[in-house]
Motif scaffolding. Structure first.
Motif, PDB file in Angstrom:
ATOM      1  N   ARG A 574      91.148  71.925  35.284  1.00  0.00           N
ATOM      2  CA  ARG A 574      91.563  72.149  33.905  1.00  0.00           C
ATOM      3  C   ARG A 574      92.545  73.315  33.825  1.00  0.00           C
ATOM      4  O   ARG A 574      92.381  74.317  34.526  1.00  0.00           O
ATOM      5  N   THR A 575      93.507  73.208  32.950  1.00  0.00           N
ATOM      6  CA  THR A 575      94.473  74.280  32.725  1.00  0.00           C
ATOM      7  C   THR A 575      94.379  74.753  31.285  1.00  0.00           C
ATOM      8  O   THR A 575      93.990  73.998  30.386  1.00  0.00           O
ATOM      9  N   ALA A 576      94.718  75.995  31.081  1.00  0.00           N
ATOM     10  CA  ALA A 576      94.743  76.567  29.738  1.00  0.00           C
ATOM     11  C   ALA A 576      95.799  77.656  29.711  1.00  0.00           C
ATOM     12  O   ALA A 576      95.978  78.395  30.688  1.00  0.00           O
ATOM     13  N   ALA A 577      96.503  77.735  28.584  1.00  0.00           N
ATOM     14  CA  ALA A 577      97.529  78.762  28.390  1.00  0.00           C
ATOM     15  C   ALA A 577      97.272  79.457  27.065  1.00  0.00           C
ATOM     16  O   ALA A 577      97.053  78.809  26.040  1.00  0.00           O
ATOM     17  N   ARG A 578      97.261  80.768  27.089  1.00  0.00           N
ATOM     18  CA  ARG A 578      96.984  81.553  25.890  1.00  0.00           C
ATOM     19  C   ARG A 578      97.959  82.708  25.827  1.00  0.00           C
ATOM     20  O   ARG A 578      98.259  83.339  26.851  1.00  0.00           O
ATOM     21  N   GLY A 579      98.452  82.985  24.632  1.00  0.00           N
ATOM     22  CA  GLY A 579      99.370  84.092  24.476  1.00  0.00           C
ATOM     23  C   GLY A 579      99.274  84.693  23.101  1.00  0.00           C
ATOM     24  O   GLY A 579      98.849  84.038  22.143  1.00  0.00           O
ATOM     25  N   TYR A 580      99.689  85.939  22.992  1.00  0.00           N
ATOM     26  CA  TYR A 580      99.729  86.605  21.688  1.00  0.00           C
ATOM     27  C   TYR A 580     100.641  87.810  21.787  1.00  0.00           C
ATOM     28  O   TYR A 580     100.886  88.365  22.873  1.00  0.00           O
ATOM     29  N   ALA A 581     101.165  88.217  20.629  1.00  0.00           N
ATOM     30  CA  ALA A 581     102.041  89.384  20.532  1.00  0.00           C
ATOM     31  C   ALA A 581     101.264  90.557  19.958  1.00  0.00           C
ATOM     32  O   ALA A 581     100.327  90.381  19.163  1.00  0.00           O
ATOM     33  N   LEU A 582     101.658  91.751  20.351  1.00  0.00           N
ATOM     34  CA  LEU A 582     101.037  92.980  19.852  1.00  0.00           C
ATOM     35  C   LEU A 582     102.131  93.885  19.321  1.00  0.00           C
ATOM     36  O   LEU A 582     103.126  94.156  20.012  1.00  0.00           O
ATOM     37  N   ALA A 583     101.949  94.354  18.088  1.00  0.00           N
ATOM     38  CA  ALA A 583     102.862  95.331  17.498  1.00  0.00           C
ATOM     39  C   ALA A 583     102.093  96.623  17.281  1.00  0.00           C
ATOM     40  O   ALA A 583     100.987  96.605  16.717  1.00  0.00           O
ATOM     41  N   ASP A 584     102.639  97.726  17.741  1.00  0.00           N
ATOM     42  CA  ASP A 584     101.957  99.013  17.676  1.00  0.00           C
ATOM     43  C   ASP A 584     102.873 100.019  16.994  1.00  0.00           C
ATOM     44  O   ASP A 584     104.102 100.037  17.241  1.00  0.00           O
ATOM     45  N   LEU A 585     102.285 100.860  16.137  1.00  0.00           N
ATOM     46  CA  LEU A 585     103.045 101.884  15.445  1.00  0.00           C
ATOM     47  C   LEU A 585     102.258 103.186  15.473  1.00  0.00           C
ATOM     48  O   LEU A 585     101.111 103.234  15.005  1.00  0.00           O
ATOM     49  N   MET A 586     102.862 104.223  16.040  1.00  0.00           N
ATOM     50  CA  MET A 586     102.204 105.527  16.160  1.00  0.00           C
ATOM     51  C   MET A 586     103.019 106.564  15.396  1.00  0.00           C
ATOM     52  O   MET A 586     104.227 106.716  15.611  1.00  0.00           O
ATOM     53  N   LEU A 587     102.355 107.260  14.458  1.00  0.00           N
ATOM     54  CA  LEU A 587     102.960 108.379  13.743  1.00  0.00           C
ATOM     55  C   LEU A 587     102.144 109.620  14.073  1.00  0.00           C
ATOM     56  O   LEU A 587     100.943 109.677  13.787  1.00  0.00           O
ATOM     57  N   ASP A 588     102.780 110.613  14.694  1.00  0.00           N
ATOM     58  CA  ASP A 588     102.039 111.812  15.069  1.00  0.00           C
ATOM     59  C   ASP A 588     102.881 113.043  14.838  1.00  0.00           C
ATOM     60  O   ASP A 588     104.112 112.976  14.711  1.00  0.00           O
ATOM     61  N   SER A 589     102.194 114.152  14.772  1.00  0.00           N
ATOM     62  CA  SER A 589     102.841 115.438  14.555  1.00  0.00           C
ATOM     63  C   SER A 589     102.066 116.493  15.310  1.00  0.00           C
ATOM     64  O   SER A 589     100.963 116.229  15.838  1.00  0.00           O
ATOM     65  N   GLN A 590     102.608 117.706  15.366  1.00  0.00           N
ATOM     66  CA  GLN A 590     101.924 118.801  16.046  1.00  0.00           C
ATOM     67  C   GLN A 590     102.293 120.126  15.411  1.00  0.00           C
ATOM     68  O   GLN A 590     103.472 120.421  15.163  1.00  0.00           O
ATOM     69  N   LEU A 591     101.250 120.889  15.103  1.00  0.00           N
ATOM     70  CA  LEU A 591     101.396 122.251  14.623  1.00  0.00           C
ATOM     71  C   LEU A 591     100.836 123.175  15.683  1.00  0.00           C
ATOM     72  O   LEU A 591      99.736 122.952  16.190  1.00  0.00           O
ATOM     73  N   ALA A 592     101.583 124.220  16.024  1.00  0.00           N
ATOM     74  CA  ALA A 592     101.153 125.108  17.106  1.00  0.00           C
ATOM     75  C   ALA A 592     101.361 126.556  16.706  1.00  0.00           C
ATOM     76  O   ALA A 592     102.287 126.901  15.949  1.00  0.00           O
ATOM     77  N   ARG A 593     100.470 127.391  17.215  1.00  0.00           N
ATOM     78  CA  ARG A 593     100.581 128.828  16.976  1.00  0.00           C
ATOM     79  C   ARG A 593     100.168 129.552  18.239  1.00  0.00           C
ATOM     80  O   ARG A 593      99.212 129.151  18.908  1.00  0.00           O
TER      81      ARG A 593
END
Length: 898
Positions: A574-593
């Motif tokens: 038996r054969t099977a094919a599976r696929g899917y797309a992934l969209a990723d969004l990262m919003l980051d910041s940094q405060l330093a002292r």
């Protein structure tokens, strides 16, 4: 003349030192002599005050030196010091008879040095300065010494400590009435006695000791005693095979633990029965260890052990002995107390650890472990944690790692240790021991192995002028059993049962296993629609990402990925094919002292972030199998990539939208060139904005938007290191995971440590009912590799049992212990394994203490050896003397491990 040849003997150094200031002696040799006063009168040479004699690499210092030509007797008195290469000696006075090559020494001590140059030793002016230079692997002394060869000596009253005990008086030593010593090779001792302080603790009539690096010989015997295996003795023999290879043969014997009372069978036959333990071993054993380091790029270790076990063989279905069954009615047989005398016979183990740098970026590594049967490990050790290992995993990989790619070929094998099945011998149940009156060969568990895996990874690199980063990974993997015709043969429910039964949906959870129906499909040798077969899969995973700065306060990082796989069943085709797309969004910041305190720099950072991941759905479907009722299908999950995203019952991908909001805080401290991170804290909240996830084979179950709220902490300060992790489901307010650990260690042998784990886990009976074990529990366990969050704990839609309606249970464990090293060599150790929720099955009384371990040890300050007695107290059992551990280290070639 050879003035201090016997002195060297006394101090285990062979050297010829003439005594005259540029004067030829009767031997034809000359020496350089310096002293405050030198006189030659009546054939007697006398030197006083800061005497120093030099002959090549040999240097002798003393307050006074005399030599009589008539008697050919030489003496050195007062702060005697002798150096030859890395061998040094001190004494109060030495008398040498050159005619008999004998020397008498008072207050003599020989020191074999390392970590220091010969020139530094020769420059020492006082005995105390000579003691403190470098390290001292061997300390030796003797009262009467005779030279029998160029490097051979006969020593009376030998006392020595062959370890790095420091320059002072050692806290232990070995004394022998007589010793035959060959420098740089070996020492043969007659009636050696081991003294701790001034107390004799061990004696032998004869002992051979290697005194050179990598010298073949007998190592320290290792006695032990335990209630599990009785008295045991190992006698390792070290055999060198050149500079880069060696062998250690360790013959041993186990006498076996004592018999126990079997109350169950006494109730059948009306009498108390004493019989052997079902666990443990008894009989001779031989363990062989081979080590090799042929170059700086290659090293390895291989072991092979055999044990002839004289205990009766276990029934792999019942985990009890093979017992004679008695027929009490038609088609009904019951076990008796009579054990069938079928020895377990030959059992064994093997391992291989190997690493090698092949050049041009190529490397290989092997970590392989094999045992002859599933209970081999738990029969050899009394530790509960080791006994509960379910699988033994072996891996091997050869790979090339470069800046622009990774290419690797790997294999992974597992052995199932949950049952006492023998892997390389038949498990036939004789007719006399069968509950049906017919002999049979039970079907053992079938584990799937990765044979092989091939991975090509191209790390992200700039594309389209550097505005976009792109990477890709291609993987081929084959997961299949080594036997059973290429499929699991686990029957209608897809789960292995030693008794060949199955628990169909709707079966009450309290139904005992012996009353469950037989699974006619399990072990029938046919690939049934409900079973897994070996499969081959190719997976392609490209990824594109970019990053945009939002002024000076934030950064936005979007990425787009794809996962496509094609699978083939090795038996059915038996054969099977599976696929899917992934969209990723990262919003980051940094405060330093940054803060400064003199020469110390402190930097505190606060990093908030929002991460979104979207899978719109997919195309195609994965391999599926018939469910237990035969009314539909379930997706087949072989590894973490198969369960990377939520799946529908027909193997199609269920889309989702996940989010995680988190805040990270770190504190870094820099002092000089050293930077450390004493504090890191991460707090976050997960969201499932799609609100849909599969549960127990159902494709659409409405869930909560909120997923785990989590916090992770790691901290260190001085001798303290600690960490904690907590996850909570805000909708039910259940703690899905709580883990914490700390260690206080002063680096001087004193430590206090503890670890606590509390998990919300799926009950085994609920898994048997059809609940996916990954559908419950803490987020890191149940979420797929391409998901940001997992499913929330919830009751099964069909879970309506009145006895126990909850599909989950809490699993808690606390391990705590301490090590204390007292100043006079005594060491104490205590460790406890606590299961807070455990209750006695009969009385339902709380019994949290599962196991306690007590250890009392003694060793010298140098810790070159340590002997420890261990007592283990298990739940509902009497204290058991678990053994005597003798560890030996720092003897150079004299011994290692133990």
């Amino acid at each position: 003349m050879t003035f201090l040849a016997p002195v060297a003997l006394t101090l285990w150094v062979a050297a010829q030192i003439p005594l005259a200031t540029q004067v030829e002696l009767p031997t034809g040799e000359t020496v350089e002599l310096a002293a405050d006063y030198v006189v030659y009168e009546n054939d007697v040479l006398t030197a006083r005050g800061h005497c120093e004699l030099r002959s090549g690499p040999n240097v002798l210092r003393a307050d006074e030196v005399t030599y009589s030509e008539a008697t050919q007797v030489a003496t050195a008195t007062g702060n005697v010091m002798f150096v030859s290469g890395l061998m040094a000696a001190i004494a109060d006075d030495v008398r040498v008879d050159l005619r008999s090559n004998e020397a008498t020494v008072k207050g003599g001590l020989f020191m074999q040095k390392k970590g220091v140059t010969p020139e530094a030793l020769q420059a020492a002016k006082t005995p105390d300065e000579l003691r403190k230079l470098g390290e001292t692997p061997v300390l030796m002394s003797g009262t009467r010494i005779r030279r029998t060869g160029e490097t051979a000596f006969s020593v009376d009253g030998l006392a020595f400590t062959p370890c790095q005990c420091g320059p002072g008086e050692p806290s232990w030593r070995v004394e022998a009435k007589e010793a035959n010593v060959k420098m740089g090779e070996r020492a043969i001792l007659t009636w050696p006695v081991v003294y701790v302080r001034s107390v004799p603790v061990f004696a032998l009539p004869w002992l051979y000791l290697p005194l050179a690096e990598r010298r073949s010989g007998l190592l320290i015997p290792r006695p032990s005693n335990s209630g599990l295996n009785g008295f045991a003795l190992d006698a390792p023999v070290f055999v060198t095979l050149g500079e880069s290879y060696d062998l250690t043969f360790t013959p041993g014997i186990y006498t076996g633990g004592g018999d126990i009372t079997n109350a169950y069978f006494s109730s059948i036959e009306g009498t108390e029965i004493r019989e052997p333990r079902t666990n443990g071993v008894k009989g001779p054993r031989l363990l062989t260890e081979f080590r090799y380091v042929p170059s700086d790029h290659t090293r390895g270790r291989a072991t092979l052990g055999f044990l002839y076990d004289l205990r009766p063989r276990l029934n792999p279905v019942t985990f009890d002995f093979l017992r004679v069954h008695r027929q009490i009615a038609e088609n009904t047989w019951v076990p008796t107390s009579q054990i069938i005398d079928d020895k377990r016979g030959l059992r064994g183990e093997a391992s291989w650890q190997h690493t090698q740098d092949l050049g041009d970026g190529w490397h290989d590594r092997v970590d392989a472990y094999f045992v002859s049967d599933g209970f081999y490990t738990r029969d050899l050790t009394a530790d509960l944690l080791v006994q509960n290992y379910n699988y033994l995993r072996s891996t091997a990989v050869v790979y090339q790692r470069r800046d622009d790619r990774y290419l690797g070929l790997d294999v992974s094998l597992r052995q199932d240790l949950r049952y006492p099945f023998r892997f390389f011998q038949p498990n036939f149940i004789p007719t006399a021991a069968s509950a049906t009156g017919v002999g049979y060969n039970p079907h053992g568990p079938t584990t799937f192995q990765r044979l092989p895996g091939l991975t090509l990874a191209l790390p992200q690199r700039p594309l389209f002028g550097g505005r976009v980063m792109g990477g890709m990974q291609v993987e081929y993997s084959r997961l299949a059993p080594l036997r059973s015709g290429g499929f699991a043969d686990d029957g209608a429910d897809g789960f292995f049962s030693p008794a060949g039964t199955w628990r169909s949906p709707g079966t009450p959870l309290e139904t005992p296993p012996e009353l469950l129906p037989k699974d006619g499909l399990e072990g029938n040798g046919l690939l049934d629609p409900s079973e897994r077969e070996g499969r081959d899969r190719v997976t392609l995973s490209p990824l594109l990402s970019t990053s945009y700065g939002l002024g000076t306060w934030a950064r936005l990082t979007p990425s787009l990925g794809l996962r496509q796989d094609v699978s083939v069943g090795e038996v059915s085709g038996r054969t099977a094919a599976r696929g899917y797309a992934l969209a990723d969004l990262m919003l980051d910041s940094q405060l330093a002292r940054t803060f400064t305190d003199r020469d110390t720099l402190y930097r505190h950072t606060l990093s908030p972030s929002v991460n979104l991941r979207y899978v719109p759905g997919g195309w195609g479907h994965g391999l599926t199998a018939l469910n237990g009722t035969g009314t539909g299908t379930v997706p087949l999950v072989y590894d973490e990539l198969d369960s990377g995203v939520p799946l529908q019952s027909d193997g199609r991908v269920r889309g989702f939208l996940h989010a995680v909001v988190a805040v990270d805080q770190t504190l870094r401290v820099r002092k000089g060139p050293t930077t450390r991170e004493p504090l890191r804290l991460r707090i976050g909240q997960g969201f499932d904005l799609s609100r849909i996830a599969p549960v127990a084979g159902r494709d659409t179950v409405q869930g909560s938007v909120l997923r785990d709220t989590f916090a992770r902490l790691s901290a260190s300060a001085g001798v303290l290191t600690a960490g904690a992790l907590v996850r909570m489901d805000p909708t039910t307010r259940d703690i899905t995971q709580l883990s914490a650990d700390f260690t206080i260690d002063n680096g001087k042998g004193n430590a206090l440590y503890a670890r606590y784990d509390d998990l919300l886990a799926v009950k085994q009976l609920s898994i048997d009912r059809g609940l996916d074990p990954l559908a419950q529990g803490p987020d890191f366990v149940r979420r797929g590799v391409d998901m940001l969050v997992g499913d929330a704990p919830r009751p099964l839609p069909s879970h309506n049992d009145q006895v126990d309606p909850s599909p989950t249970e809490r699993a808690q464990a606390l391990t705590a212990g301490t090590r204390i090293k007292l100043g006079f060599g005594l060491g104490l150790r205590y460790e406890a394994l606590v299961q807070p929720l455990y209750k006695d099955l009969n009385s339902q009384e709380s019994q949290p203490l599962a196991q306690q371990t007590f250890g009392v040890s003694y060793g010298p300050a140098c810790d070159c050896w340590r002997i420890e007695g261990v007592v283990i107290l298990r739940r509902n059992q009497t204290p058991e003397f678990a053994g005597v551990n003798l560890s030996v280290a720092g003897f150079g070639s004299f011994g290692s491990g133990g």
